[in-house]
Design an enzyme around this catalytic site. Structure first.
Site, short mmCIF file in Angstrom:
data_model
loop_
_atom_site.label_atom_id
_atom_site.label_comp_id
_atom_site.label_asym_id
_atom_site.label_seq_id
_atom_site.Cartn_x
_atom_site.Cartn_y
_atom_site.Cartn_z
N ASP A 1 0.83 -1.21 0.00
CA ASP A 1 0.00 0.00 0.00
C ASP A 1 0.87 1.26 0.00
O ASP A 1 1.98 1.25 0.52
CB ASP A 1 -0.90 -0.02 1.24
CG ASP A 1 -2.15 0.82 1.05
OD1 ASP A 1 -2.37 1.34 -0.07
OD2 ASP A 1 -2.91 0.96 2.03
N HIS B 1 2.68 3.21 -9.09
CA HIS B 1 2.55 1.76 -9.30
C HIS B 1 3.80 1.18 -9.97
O HIS B 1 4.22 0.07 -9.66
CB HIS B 1 1.31 1.45 -10.13
CG HIS B 1 0.03 1.81 -9.43
ND1 HIS B 1 -0.20 1.48 -8.11
CD2 HIS B 1 -1.07 2.50 -9.85
CE1 HIS B 1 -1.40 1.94 -7.75
NE2 HIS B 1 -1.94 2.56 -8.79
N LEU C 1 11.60 -20.21 -3.29
CA LEU C 1 10.50 -19.38 -2.79
C LEU C 1 9.26 -19.52 -3.67
O LEU C 1 9.35 -19.49 -4.89
CB LEU C 1 10.96 -17.90 -2.79
CG LEU C 1 9.90 -16.85 -2.51
CD1 LEU C 1 9.42 -16.92 -1.07
CD2 LEU C 1 10.43 -15.45 -2.83
C1 IPE Z 1 -1.36 0.04 -3.53
O1 IPE Z 1 -1.17 1.41 -3.51
C2 IPE Z 1 -1.44 -0.51 -4.93
C3 IPE Z 1 -2.65 -1.27 -5.27
C4 IPE Z 1 -3.75 -1.35 -4.57
C5 IPE Z 1 -2.61 -1.99 -6.53
P1 IPE Z 1 -2.42 2.40 -3.53
O2 IPE Z 1 -2.73 2.70 -4.95
O3 IPE Z 1 -3.53 1.84 -2.73
O4 IPE Z 1 -1.79 3.68 -2.83
P2 IPE Z 1 -2.53 4.79 -1.95
O5 IPE Z 1 -3.32 4.08 -0.89
O6 IPE Z 1 -3.40 5.59 -2.87
O7 IPE Z 1 -1.41 5.59 -1.37
MG MG Z 2 -4.20 2.18 -0.81
#
Ligand code: IPE
Ligand code: MG
Length: 217
Positions: free
Chosen positions: A2, A19, A113
């Site tokens: 996250d 991402h 793994l």
């Molecule tokens: C996690 O980061 C990635 C996925 C859910 C694929 P987020 O996209 O949830 O990042 P925030 O919560 O907006 O910071």
């Molecule tokens: Mg998130």
């Protein structure tokens, strides 16, 4: 995993950039887990709730997953890493499901793994699918043992440790059944900032826990 969006926002970048950096972090942590001799690492990539995001963001994440599955085969081979999946495969785009199936097939014999990609995963969804499989198989009632047998990967042991990045204190529907007795570790570090240092801190924290499973020691 996250905090990709927050990481990007803090830098005035698009969420997609977060991402992309998150993917680099995932590769670092897979490598660190493999080196540390961890047997199973489940990465929560995309939840059954993440479809609520914009089509652009969903498409970008799915594109990254596809690229990762295809592009890392040499790395899996060199490190003996086996790719697996948990989640509702029926709800994934056909091309992603296809890439996933071929990565699983090509790495099926690797004994290092095991990286479990939680893709279109929800803990409640997994339990419901398990019960439906049990019913289809002719079970007339279920107990804890039968439900566990019909989960997505019944051979994989329950997780010892669930790690959360970005300082969130929630389960977010992750491994609800399997994680009943998992230790939790929350780090404020946003996922794209994760290196093996953060990972080793999580493992060290786990090493200091006393696990009692409801008993008195
Ligand atoms: C996690 O980061 C990635 C996925 C859910 C694929 P987020 O996209 O949830 O990042 P925030 O919560 O907006 O910071
Ligand atoms: Mg998130």
């Amino acid at each position: 995993m996250d905090g990709n969006g927050r990481w990007a926002r803090q830098r005035g970048k698009a969420r997609t950039q977060g991402h992309l950096e998150g993917l680099s972090a995932a590769k670092r942590i897979v490598k660190a887990a493999s080196t540390a001799g961890i047997r199973y690492l489940t990465l929560y990539v995309f939840s059954t709730e993440n479809w609520k995001r914009t089509a652009d963001e969903v498409g970008f994440i799915m594109g990254l997953v596809k690229k990762y599955l295809r592009g890392e085969l040499d790395f899996y081979r060199e490190n003996g890493i086996r790719i697996r999946h948990t989640g509702d495969i029926a709800g994934l785009p056909a091309d992603i499901a296809g890439e996933l199936a071929s990565a699983m097939e090509e790495t099926a014999a690797f004994t290092g793994l095991q990286v479990v990609l939680a893709l279109n995963y929800g803990g409640r969804n997994e339990i419901v699918r398990a019960i439906n499989r049990a019913l289809s198989a002719g079970e007339t009632s279920v107990n804890e043992k039968t439900i566990a047998l019909y989960l997505d990967n019944p051979d994989i042991p329950d997780p010892d440790l669930v790690i959360r990045s970005a300082g969130e204190y929630r389960t977010s529907n992750f491994l609800l059944w399997e994680g009943a007795y998992a230790e939790y570790y929350v780090s404020p570090a946003l996922w794209p900032d994760w290196t093996e240092t953060e990972f080793h801190e999580a493992l060290a924290s786990y090493g200091r826990r006393e696990r009692k499973y409801g008993a008195v020691l």
